[in-house]
Structure formats: structure tokens, C-alpha cells
Design an enzyme around this catalytic site. Sequence first.
Site, mmCIF file in Angstrom:
data_model
loop_
_atom_site.group_PDB
_atom_site.id
_atom_site.type_symbol
_atom_site.label_atom_id
_atom_site.label_comp_id
_atom_site.label_asym_id
_atom_site.label_seq_id
_atom_site.Cartn_x
_atom_site.Cartn_y
_atom_site.Cartn_z
ATOM 1 N N LYS A 194 0.827 -1.387 0.613
ATOM 2 C CA LYS A 194 0.223 0.169 0.167
ATOM 3 C C LYS A 194 0.833 1.241 0.110
ATOM 4 C CE LYS A 194 -4.269 0.748 0.003
ATOM 5 N NZ LYS A 194 -5.195 -0.063 -0.509
ATOM 6 N N GLY B 224 -24.723 5.141 -0.029
ATOM 7 C CA GLY B 224 -23.640 5.243 -0.753
ATOM 8 C C GLY B 224 -23.732 4.753 -2.259
ATOM 9 N N TYR B 225 -23.859 6.143 -3.122
ATOM 10 C CA TYR B 225 -24.463 5.854 -4.073
ATOM 11 C C TYR B 225 -23.126 6.161 -5.994
ATOM 12 C CZ TYR B 225 -27.848 3.664 -7.221
ATOM 13 O OH TYR B 225 -28.700 2.909 -7.881
ATOM 14 N N GLY B 226 -21.761 5.564 -4.939
ATOM 15 C CA GLY B 226 -20.578 6.098 -5.859
ATOM 16 C C GLY B 226 -20.411 4.150 -6.582
HETATM 17 P P1 NAD Z 1 -17.086 6.605 -4.323
HETATM 18 O O1 NAD Z 1 -16.522 7.731 -3.966
HETATM 19 O O2 NAD Z 1 -17.112 6.313 -5.541
HETATM 20 O O3 NAD Z 1 -18.460 6.505 -3.951
HETATM 21 C C1 NAD Z 1 -18.764 6.915 -2.776
HETATM 22 C C2 NAD Z 1 -20.295 6.872 -1.857
HETATM 23 O O4 NAD Z 1 -20.403 7.621 -0.564
HETATM 24 C C3 NAD Z 1 -21.455 8.498 -2.504
HETATM 25 O O5 NAD Z 1 -22.332 8.500 -3.373
HETATM 26 C C4 NAD Z 1 -21.076 9.348 -1.310
HETATM 27 O O6 NAD Z 1 -21.633 10.526 -1.740
HETATM 28 C C5 NAD Z 1 -20.972 8.622 0.077
HETATM 29 N N1 NAD Z 1 -20.967 8.741 0.614
HETATM 30 C C6 NAD Z 1 -20.016 9.769 0.947
HETATM 31 N N2 NAD Z 1 -19.950 9.701 2.834
HETATM 32 C C7 NAD Z 1 -20.863 9.463 3.152
HETATM 33 C C8 NAD Z 1 -21.818 9.491 3.720
HETATM 34 N N3 NAD Z 1 -21.215 9.941 5.668
HETATM 35 N N4 NAD Z 1 -23.229 9.083 4.396
HETATM 36 C C9 NAD Z 1 -23.672 8.279 3.234
HETATM 37 N N5 NAD Z 1 -23.126 7.973 2.368
HETATM 38 C C10 NAD Z 1 -21.656 8.787 1.977
HETATM 39 O O7 NAD Z 1 -16.256 5.787 -3.197
HETATM 40 P P2 NAD Z 1 -16.193 3.974 -3.787
HETATM 41 O O8 NAD Z 1 -15.199 3.657 -4.964
HETATM 42 O O9 NAD Z 1 -17.774 3.663 -4.501
HETATM 43 O O10 NAD Z 1 -15.846 3.597 -2.505
HETATM 44 C C11 NAD Z 1 -16.725 2.907 -1.838
HETATM 45 C C12 NAD Z 1 -16.307 2.271 -0.855
HETATM 46 O O11 NAD Z 1 -16.005 1.020 -1.409
HETATM 47 C C13 NAD Z 1 -14.540 2.950 0.373
HETATM 48 O O12 NAD Z 1 -14.936 2.334 1.523
HETATM 49 C C14 NAD Z 1 -14.008 1.878 -1.244
HETATM 50 O O13 NAD Z 1 -12.393 1.879 0.346
HETATM 51 C C15 NAD Z 1 -13.786 0.502 -0.820
HETATM 52 N N6 NAD Z 1 -14.128 -0.126 -1.510
HETATM 53 C C16 NAD Z 1 -14.255 0.490 -2.640
HETATM 54 C C17 NAD Z 1 -12.568 -0.247 -3.933
HETATM 55 C C18 NAD Z 1 -13.735 0.401 -5.373
HETATM 56 O O14 NAD Z 1 -12.911 -0.555 -6.387
HETATM 57 N N7 NAD Z 1 -14.179 1.427 -5.436
HETATM 58 C C19 NAD Z 1 -12.525 -1.709 -3.538
HETATM 59 C C20 NAD Z 1 -12.390 -1.846 -2.474
HETATM 60 C C21 NAD Z 1 -13.320 -1.412 -1.856
#
Ligand code: NAD
Length: 419
Positions: free
Chosen positions: A106, A218-220
Site C-alpha cells: 500500500k 453510498g451510491y458511488g
Molecule cells: P465513491 O467515492 O465512488 O462513492 C462513495 C459514495 O459514498 C458516494 O455516493 C458518496 O456520496 C457516499 N458517501 C460519502 N460519505 C457518506 C456518508 N457519510 N454517508 C452516506 N454516504 C456517503 O467511492 P467508492 O469507490 O464507491 O468506494 C466506497 C467504499 O468502497 C470505500 O470504503 C472504498 O474503500 C470501498 N472500496 C472501493 C473499491 C473500488 O474499486 N471502488 C474497492 C474496494 C473497496
Amino acid sequence: MSVEHDPLVEARKQLKQSIEILGLGDEIYQVLAVPDRVLQVKIPLKMDDGSVKVFIGWRSQHNGALGPYKGGVRYHPDVTMNEVIALSMWMTWKNSLAGLPYGGGKGGIRVDPHRLSKSELERLSRAYFEAISDIVGVDQDIPAPDVYTDPQVMTWYFDQFSRVKRGQYFGVVTGKPLEVGGLYTRIIATGYGTAIAAREVAKKLFGSVEGRTVAVQGYGNAGYYAAKFLHEMGAIIVAVSDSRGGIYNSKGLNPDEVKAIKNKTGTVLNYPAEKKITNEELLELDVDILVPAAIENVITEENADRIKAKAVVEAANGPTTPEAEEILTKAGIVVVPDILANAGGVIMSHIEWVNNRMGGWITEEEAQRRLEYKMVTNFNKVWDYWESKLDKEKYNMRAAAYAIAVDRVVAAMRLRGWI
Ligand code: NAD
């Protein structure tokens, strides 16, 4: 940083439990509690206005018994060396559990990237990668995106490394754009993998995921694709949220329509749903499956006894605190742990890396099929271990996942004559 909030203390506690479950000695704990190597680098950055600012970055390589180190690089103003070390240890377990030929690594830079111009960000990224270029490489250590790093940053890394080493080293990073050796399936991978983990736990608990109710926080990237694929599998997505709040429809939401509204207006809240709910209310909904896909520590000691879902499938990293998980376990709620449920991203990174080394060969369909196969196999491996080898009253699914992961690393270290 206080000791209670040091993620390395937490990571070592988890390691200790796995060592106990596996009946291994303290010697092995000592070997695994400390990373193989941590490189700290100083990056003096010439800013656009001519001034110079100094940034500090790290790359931690926790354990390489299973193969080259692998794990993302995060850019965040609060990143610490201990956090990077802890995250590299978690990557060792995630990669091991997923059955990948990778150790754990990391990286991080203590910086707020939002305060940099694009050209400052490019110079910072290139300088960081050049500074760590002696310890990364296609067969040494393969970084990927993490918090606030994206495919563009990966392209700068790959390009800088290729300039320094005088070659075309596509496989030195994953999560690249399609034009420079990336795969479209990397974008959907984490959410798709989480949807498969949810489908598999639903099969165990209810016989099928079809008709089962789901709430996604969470809708990312992770949350949207988890919702989309669960919807396609026949689940009913009754609630989703983002940082501004959530929406609820008892008969179900269409994830693509919600996404279109979010893209257009910036939040899911503008979707015409039955009612608006808070993020706290979403977590406590009476649904079959809850998917936390936003940030860490949202299910805590404080709200754990109000969680009504039968299964929590962790798309986010660390959404459930250890104290909360104890309460959920006692209540018979199954938590599918992050190192299993969100491993789709790194599994697809492995496929991208293999594809780069083969000169670009795999089809997107084949990549997706392989991801599904791995997720199903890994889920069942953990479930079977939990059922057959552990006292389910005492240990949760996370303990089973860690035990399998640590065991594989220890076996590789023994075979290689390291211990
Ligand atoms: P992202 O930035 O695309 O989406 C995050 C989402 O969470 C957004 O919709 C944001 O509005 C929402 N959010 C932020 N703070 C919030 C809160 N307090 N309450 C509710 N919603 C909230 O991020 P992502 O890539 O989707 O990652 C989300 C999680 O998944 C993280 O913990 C990340 O470490 C984990 N993750 C992601 C990946 C990946 O490939 N994207 C891989 C492993 C783990």
C-alpha cells in the site's frame, strides 16, 4: 494520533486472533506483525506560482511470500505511515484470501489533492513514482488506485516508470484507462463482486436472492454497481443513499434511473421516491440485506442493536466496528467481511495485469466470467471453513476469512524456507 485510533494496532489484533485460531506460535505473529519494507520519500514540489512545497509519501510492502506486492496508493491529508502499513497488511490478507499470486502493499502521500492544480498533481504523481521506482515493478510491486487516485494518476505512474526504465511497462500498475491497457470490467468489478457475495449469502440464508429486499448506503462506484447487479439478479433495491441522505421505495427502485438522476442533479435525493430517509434510518431498515458502500465505521456499538437486516455485505472497507460486529454476531446477523465482499476490484486488477503481460488478449466477457467464478469460489471457501472448522457462536465470518488468508501466507513462507 492516539493509540485507540491507530489502524496498525487494530490490524495486529486481528492477526493475533488468526494466529490463535490456527494454533500458530508467537514467532509467526512477530514475523507478520511488521512489514517487509517501508520506504518513505520526500517530494519537493515546485508549485505553479514558483514556490516549493514538501510532501511526504510512503510505500509499504507487508509480505511477499505469495508473489509481488499489490495494493493501492491513497492521496489524503491525514494519511500516516502506520495507516499505510496497516492497509498493506490488510492487502496481504485480501490477496491471499482471493487466491491471487500477490503479497500485500500500500502507498500514500500526505496531501490534499483538491488543493493542487492538474499539472501540480501530475508532477507530484510522477515524482512519487520515480522516488519509489527501485522497489516497484511488474514482478516486484504493482500499485493501483485508492482514495483520491484514479486511472489518470495510474497513467502518469506507468508512463514515468516506463521513461525511467526505458521500456513499456503496462503491468506496473492496474486500474489504468482502456487506452493504456485497462479493462472496462475494472470499473464494475468491486460492485459486481459485492453483488455476487450478496447473492451467495442470500442462497445460504434464504435459498435465493430473488425477491429479497436490499438497502445500499453510498451510491458511488461500489454502491451503484452493487445495486445495479443485485437488481438484475432479481433482488428488490428498496433504499439507496449518498452523503446528502437516502430514498426509499417499498416496491423497489430502478438503480439506473436513480443513477441518471444523481448524475444530473448531484444527489439521489431528487429521485421521486416514496419517501426520503436519513443515512442512519437506511442502516436500520427492516431489509434482508444491507450493503454499506460508503465510508468506514458506520455500524457501531451505538446503532448495532437496531440493525434489522439478516446479512450485512461490506462493500466499503471497515464499515462495521469490532464492537458492533460482536453485537451483530450475537443477534445472528451474518456479516460478509470486506476482505471477501469487496475483493472484486483486486481480482479484476489481477486479470488486467495478466492481460498486460499477455499483450492484451482477454475479452471483457471472459474477464467478468472469471471474476464471478473467483467470487463464488472464495465465498464458499470462507463459508465452509466457518461452518466446519469454527465455533459459529464464538467466531464470525471475518475470523474465518482471516484464518484462511493467514494460513495460506504462512504455508508459502514455510515452503520458501522463511520460517
Ligand atoms: P465513491 O467515492 O465512488 O462513492 C462513495 C459514495 O459514498 C458516494 O455516493 C458518496 O456520496 C457516499 N458517501 C460519502 N460519505 C457518506 C456518508 N457519510 N454517508 C452516506 N454516504 C456517503 O467511492 P467508492 O469507490 O464507491 O468506494 C466506497 C467504499 O468502497 C470505500 O470504503 C472504498 O474503500 C470501498 N472500496 C472501493 C473499491 C473500488 O474499486 N471502488 C474497492 C474496494 C473497496
